[in-house]
Design an enzyme around this catalytic site. Structure first.
Site, PDB file in Angstrom:
ATOM      1  N   GLY A  47      73.565 -16.357  56.191  1.00  0.00           N
ATOM      2  CA  GLY A  47      73.618 -15.051  56.837  1.00  0.00           C
ATOM      3  C   GLY A  47      74.384 -15.139  58.143  1.00  0.00           C
ATOM      4  O   GLY A  47      74.427 -16.204  58.773  1.00  0.00           O
ATOM      5  N   GLN A  52      76.823 -12.167  66.356  1.00  0.00           N
ATOM      6  CA  GLN A  52      77.077 -13.611  66.403  1.00  0.00           C
ATOM      7  C   GLN A  52      78.560 -13.937  66.467  1.00  0.00           C
ATOM      8  O   GLN A  52      78.939 -15.069  66.773  1.00  0.00           O
ATOM      9  CB  GLN A  52      76.460 -14.310  65.181  1.00  0.00           C
ATOM     10  CG  GLN A  52      74.939 -14.289  65.173  1.00  0.00           C
ATOM     11  CD  GLN A  52      74.402 -15.032  63.969  1.00  0.00           C
ATOM     12  OE1 GLN A  52      74.277 -14.466  62.896  1.00  0.00           O
ATOM     13  NE2 GLN A  52      74.117 -16.315  64.134  1.00  0.00           N
ATOM     14  N   CYS A 102      69.753 -21.174  62.476  1.00  0.00           N
ATOM     15  CA  CYS A 102      70.608 -20.060  62.890  1.00  0.00           C
ATOM     16  C   CYS A 102      71.946 -20.655  63.317  1.00  0.00           C
ATOM     17  O   CYS A 102      71.972 -21.655  64.042  1.00  0.00           O
ATOM     18  CB  CYS A 102      69.960 -19.325  64.061  1.00  0.00           C
ATOM     19  SG  CYS A 102      70.944 -17.942  64.673  1.00  0.00           S
ATOM     20  N   LEU A 103      73.043 -20.042  62.872  1.00  0.00           N
ATOM     21  CA  LEU A 103      74.367 -20.570  63.219  1.00  0.00           C
ATOM     22  C   LEU A 103      74.623 -20.489  64.723  1.00  0.00           C
ATOM     23  O   LEU A 103      75.487 -21.186  65.239  1.00  0.00           O
ATOM     24  CB  LEU A 103      75.459 -19.828  62.446  1.00  0.00           C
ATOM     25  CG  LEU A 103      75.424 -20.029  60.917  1.00  0.00           C
ATOM     26  CD1 LEU A 103      76.503 -19.180  60.245  1.00  0.00           C
ATOM     27  CD2 LEU A 103      75.599 -21.497  60.545  1.00  0.00           C
ATOM     28  N   HIS A 144      65.694 -12.041  59.506  1.00  0.00           N
ATOM     29  CA  HIS A 144      66.382 -12.851  60.512  1.00  0.00           C
ATOM     30  C   HIS A 144      67.675 -12.149  60.968  1.00  0.00           C
ATOM     31  O   HIS A 144      67.928 -12.016  62.168  1.00  0.00           O
ATOM     32  CB  HIS A 144      66.693 -14.236  59.923  1.00  0.00           C
ATOM     33  CG  HIS A 144      67.456 -15.147  60.837  1.00  0.00           C
ATOM     34  ND1 HIS A 144      66.945 -16.341  61.297  1.00  0.00           N
ATOM     35  CD2 HIS A 144      68.704 -15.037  61.385  1.00  0.00           C
ATOM     36  CE1 HIS A 144      67.850 -16.917  62.090  1.00  0.00           C
ATOM     37  NE2 HIS A 144      68.928 -16.151  62.155  1.00  0.00           N
ATOM     38  N   GLU A 145      68.476 -11.685  60.003  1.00  0.00           N
ATOM     39  CA  GLU A 145      69.758 -11.053  60.347  1.00  0.00           C
ATOM     40  C   GLU A 145      69.541  -9.701  61.023  1.00  0.00           C
ATOM     41  O   GLU A 145      70.244  -9.363  61.976  1.00  0.00           O
ATOM     42  CB  GLU A 145      70.639 -10.896  59.093  1.00  0.00           C
ATOM     43  CG  GLU A 145      71.016 -12.204  58.405  1.00  0.00           C
ATOM     44  CD  GLU A 145      71.568 -13.255  59.347  1.00  0.00           C
ATOM     45  OE1 GLU A 145      72.264 -12.898  60.317  1.00  0.00           O
ATOM     46  OE2 GLU A 145      71.290 -14.447  59.136  1.00  0.00           O
ATOM     47  N   HIS A 148      68.966  -9.972  64.666  1.00  0.00           N
ATOM     48  CA  HIS A 148      70.177 -10.173  65.479  1.00  0.00           C
ATOM     49  C   HIS A 148      70.735  -8.836  65.980  1.00  0.00           C
ATOM     50  O   HIS A 148      71.321  -8.767  67.056  1.00  0.00           O
ATOM     51  CB  HIS A 148      71.268 -10.892  64.673  1.00  0.00           C
ATOM     52  CG  HIS A 148      71.134 -12.393  64.658  1.00  0.00           C
ATOM     53  ND1 HIS A 148      71.168 -13.168  65.804  1.00  0.00           N
ATOM     54  CD2 HIS A 148      70.991 -13.267  63.631  1.00  0.00           C
ATOM     55  CE1 HIS A 148      71.049 -14.446  65.467  1.00  0.00           C
ATOM     56  NE2 HIS A 148      70.937 -14.529  64.154  1.00  0.00           N
TER      57      HIS A 148
HETATM   58 NI    NI Z   1      70.781 -16.335  63.119  1.00  0.00          NI
END
Ligand code: NI
Length: 181
Positions: A47, A52, A102-103, A144-145, A148
């Site tokens: 994701g 991000q 998480c990226l 999660h997304e 963000h």
């Molecule tokens: Ni994330």
């Protein structure tokens, strides 16, 4: 297409509430989505949300490989997908704990509590409505997304700080620590 730079935890773009996308079919949005999909795949992520990649817009991309879903029959796999201007509803009181990364927080993982079952809705770039009720990993990725888009990182959802560490160490210690699921 292009691989985009990913903002890391500490950058203010990750902490603000993102703005609705006025025109999901606009060329610049289609281009952003294509670049985000490529960036997600390049980073081996499941994701990626627009904030991000420094775009404070309410959209994210995700994918759910069939090999990674849970046993729940409502945990449905998904290929490369986009969700624009989403809404999210948590169903029921049940919460489950499972590992997340998480990226924007590279190298770390934590056990995060999430609703087991959710309903979500949004559109893609062609204006098609996507509306689903899902569970398991699919539900976890969406939560999660979606977070963000509201400036929330998984570290703000954590309750079990004992289950927080470097991916490398956690996989080494996996047999000793056990899975928090
Ligand atoms: Ni994330």
């Amino acid at each position: 297409m292009a691989i985009l730079k990913i903002a890391r935890m500490g950058h203010p773009v990750l902490l603000r509430v993102a703005d609705p996308v006025p025109d999901p079919g606009a060329p610049e949005i289609r281009r952003l989505v294509a670049d985000m999909l490529e960036t997600m795949e390049d980073a081996s992520g499941v994701g990626l949300a627009a904030p991000q990649v420094y775009q404070p817009l309410r959209l994210f991309v995700f994918r759910l490989p069939s090999g990674r879903i849970t046993e729940d029959p409502d945990d449905v796999p998904a290929g490369n997908s986009v969700l624009i201007n989403p809404t999210l509803e948590l169903l029921g009181e049940e919460r489950g704990l499972a590992w997340e990364g998480c990226l924007s927080i590279p190298g770390l993982r934590a056990a995060v509590p999430r609703a087991n079952r959710i309903r979500y809705r949004g559109v893609d770039c062609d204006g098609n409505v996507i509306a689903r009720e899902v569970s398991g990993l699919h539900a976890r990725i969406i939560q999660h997304e979606y977070d963000h888009l509201d400036g929330i990182l998984y570290t703000m959802r954590m309750t079990e700080f004992r289950h927080f560490g470097f991916t490398e160490e956690l996989s080494r210690a996996a047999t000793a620590l056990g899975d928090p699921v």
